[in-house]
Design an enzyme around this catalytic site. Structure first.
Site, PDB file in Angstrom:
ATOM      1  N   GLU A   1       0.818  -1.224   0.000  1.00 24.72           N
ATOM      2  CA  GLU A   1       0.000   0.000   0.000  1.00 24.72           C
ATOM      3  C   GLU A   1       0.849   1.271   0.000  1.00 24.72           C
ATOM      4  OE1 GLU A   1      -4.381  -1.234   1.741  1.00 24.72           O
ATOM      5  OE2 GLU A   1      -2.955  -0.467   3.187  1.00 24.72           O
TER       6      GLU A   1
ATOM      7  N   ASN B   1      -1.993 -14.471   0.878  1.00 25.67           N
ATOM      8  CA  ASN B   1      -3.178 -15.321   0.898  1.00 25.67           C
ATOM      9  C   ASN B   1      -3.232 -16.055  -0.448  1.00 25.67           C
ATOM     10  OD1 ASN B   1      -4.440 -13.630  -0.992  1.00 25.67           O
ATOM     11  ND2 ASN B   1      -5.601 -12.519   0.564  1.00 25.67           N
TER      12      ASN B   1
ATOM     13  N   LEU C   1      -4.908 -19.631   4.205  1.00 23.46           N
ATOM     14  CA  LEU C   1      -6.004 -20.289   3.481  1.00 23.46           C
ATOM     15  C   LEU C   1      -7.345 -20.051   4.161  1.00 23.46           C
ATOM     16  CD1 LEU C   1      -3.971 -23.612   3.217  1.00 23.46           C
ATOM     17  CD2 LEU C   1      -4.270 -21.985   1.365  1.00 23.46           C
TER      18      LEU C   1
ATOM     19  N   ALA D   1     -10.352 -20.112   6.494  1.00 22.67           N
ATOM     20  CA  ALA D   1     -10.827 -21.063   7.506  1.00 22.67           C
ATOM     21  C   ALA D   1     -10.057 -22.390   7.468  1.00 22.67           C
ATOM     22  CB  ALA D   1     -12.308 -21.310   7.303  1.00 22.67           C
TER      23      ALA D   1
ATOM     24  N   THR E   1     -11.845  -8.311   8.486  1.00 18.51           N
ATOM     25  CA  THR E   1     -10.859  -7.246   8.229  1.00 18.51           C
ATOM     26  C   THR E   1      -9.673  -7.362   9.195  1.00 18.51           C
ATOM     27  OG1 THR E   1     -12.727  -5.845   7.627  1.00 18.51           O
ATOM     28  CG2 THR E   1     -10.603  -4.751   7.897  1.00 18.51           C
TER      29      THR E   1
ATOM     30  N   ASP F   1      -3.511  -9.314   8.401  1.00 15.90           N
ATOM     31  CA  ASP F   1      -2.504  -8.445   9.042  1.00 15.90           C
ATOM     32  C   ASP F   1      -2.123  -9.005  10.417  1.00 15.90           C
ATOM     33  OD1 ASP F   1      -2.743  -6.734   6.862  1.00 15.90           O
ATOM     34  OD2 ASP F   1      -4.338  -5.573   7.808  1.00 15.90           O
TER      35      ASP F   1
HETATM   36  O1  RIB Z   1      -6.050  -5.422   5.706  1.00 14.88           O
HETATM   37  C1  RIB Z   1      -7.081  -4.597   6.170  1.00 14.88           C
HETATM   38  C2  RIB Z   1      -6.803  -3.170   5.807  1.00 14.88           C
HETATM   39  O2  RIB Z   1      -6.806  -3.035   4.407  1.00 14.88           O
HETATM   40  C3  RIB Z   1      -7.848  -2.191   6.299  1.00 14.88           C
HETATM   41  O3  RIB Z   1      -7.586  -1.720   7.597  1.00 14.88           O
HETATM   42  C4  RIB Z   1      -7.843  -1.111   5.247  1.00 14.88           C
HETATM   43  O4  RIB Z   1      -7.294   0.092   5.660  1.00 14.88           O
HETATM   44  C5  RIB Z   1      -7.114  -1.709   4.046  1.00 14.88           C
HETATM   45  O5  RIB Z   1      -5.995  -1.089   3.721  1.00 14.88           O
END
Ligand code: RIB
Length: 341
Positions: free
Chosen positions: A157, A205, A251, A253, A280, A284
């Site tokens: 990103e 992933n 992967l 679940a 979400t 990460d």
């Molecule tokens: O991986 C989740 C994140 O991806 C979110 O918090 C969002 O900001 C996106 O960038």
């Protein structure tokens, strides 16, 4: 022994999250359940995951974690949401630059409650691009961090050119720090093989793993180029041709697959989950928890192949943390501390 050092170079976003019983069709207006504004960004989420993973007890942190990134100057969301969450998770924010000419990055997230909390994300880079466009400036920010025998974590990103420049630096054998790269999202133009070469950990992933095969496309046999490759077929491509030491493929679940260049491989099952409310930041959380386990190992100075004995435990623990994350709403705020799991 110096404490484990982790430096996350990446994005910080404000997440605008709409929870809905289903996604609207084109041209349709739908009444959704709720809206939340919360702290996110793959870089910042991973930094928080590293920070929280290093608190085995409430009052003692086992690793030093720093975040390098950029936000819009004077952003009230940064002051009220992002910075306090990062700092409250034991992450140094000294390397976060405030840009007067840009807005903080944002993500519009739709969480489909009818599809097990599955999400769709629209990312607007803002300061993540304008503030992270010079490799030298980013590297200068890392100068005060003791990365000798430390770990650097990066995602997709920030600008691709910066990512390639940083990979060249951190993957150079003369640089003693280890790079963990999570190609999320995967750059449309991909990552050329020479840039990837020497990466210590490539964490993806399933979708990202398939897209990343463009890096090794010249080595795919005709039958591999057209087939749906399984994790155990994808990983050797990155070991052999990209000289990646550890390949991790999450992967969902089904858990996660791990493989090392020194021959250790396997599947670690996902942990039990009562109810998925929001996926979400699950990826990460996985990356941050794994990075922390890896940083602790790296700090011992042991040879990389000795991590083969620890990798399965590290992946299982990262799965448990990700399972904790999907049972709470939001990105950063849903990541568990190590003492909670
Ligand atoms: O991986 C989740 C994140 O991806 C979110 O918090 C969002 O900001 C996106 O960038």
């Amino acid at each position: 022994m110096a404490p484990p050092q982790i430096c996350v170079i990446g994005s910080l976003n404000i997440d605008f999250v709409t929870y809905t019983p289903r996604c609207p069709d084109a041209g349709e207006t739908l009444t959704a359940s709720s809206l939340a504004i919360s702290a996110g960004g793959k870089g910042a989420n991973q930094a928080v995951a590293c920070g929280r993973a290093s608190f085995a007890a409430r009052d003692s942190q086992e690793a030093a974690v720093s975040m390098i990134g950029a936000v819009g100057a004077g952003d009230p969301y940064y002051a009220a949401l992002l910075r306090p969450t990062l700092e409250g998770s034991g992450v140094s924010t000294k390397g976060i630059q405030e840009k007067t000419d840009s807005q903080t990055g944002s993500a519009t997230i739709i969480v489909d409650e009818g599809a097990g909390g599955e999400n769709r994300i629209l990312f607007v880079p803002g300061a993540n691009y304008t503030g992270m466009d010079k490799v030298d400036a980013v590297l200068a920010t890392t100068q005060d961090i003791h990365l000798d025998q430390g770990v650097v974590v990066m995602q997709g990103e920030i600008p691709r050119a910066t990512t390639l420049g940083l990979m060249k630096h951190f993957n150079d054998p003369a640089c003693r720090s280890h790079l963990i790269f999570n190609p999320a999202p995967v750059f449309t133009e991909g990552i050329p093989l020479p840039a990837l070469a020497g990466t210590s950990v490539l964490a993806m992933n399933e979708t990202e793993a398939v897209l990343m095969t463009q890096s090794v496309a010249e080595y795919l046999r005709p039958d591999q180029a057209t087939a749906e490759l399984k994790p155990e077929e994808l990983a050797p491509l990155f070991h052999q041709h990209a000289k990646v030491h550890i390949v991790l493929i999450t992967l969902g679940a089904k858990g996660a697959y791990f493989s090392t260049a020194t021959g250790k491989q396997g599947f670690a099952p996902s942990a039990a989950v009562e109810k998925v409310v929001d996926t979400t930041a699950a990826g990460d959380t996985f990356v941050g928890y794994f990075a922390t386990a890896f940083a602790k190992f790296v700090a011992t100075g042991a040879a990389l192949e000795e991590f083969d004995a620890q990798i399965e435990t590290a992946v299982r623990r990262a799965n448990v943390a990700a399972a904790g994350c999907v049972q709470r709403k939001g990105a950063m705020q849903s990541i568990p501390f190590a003492y909670e799991i």
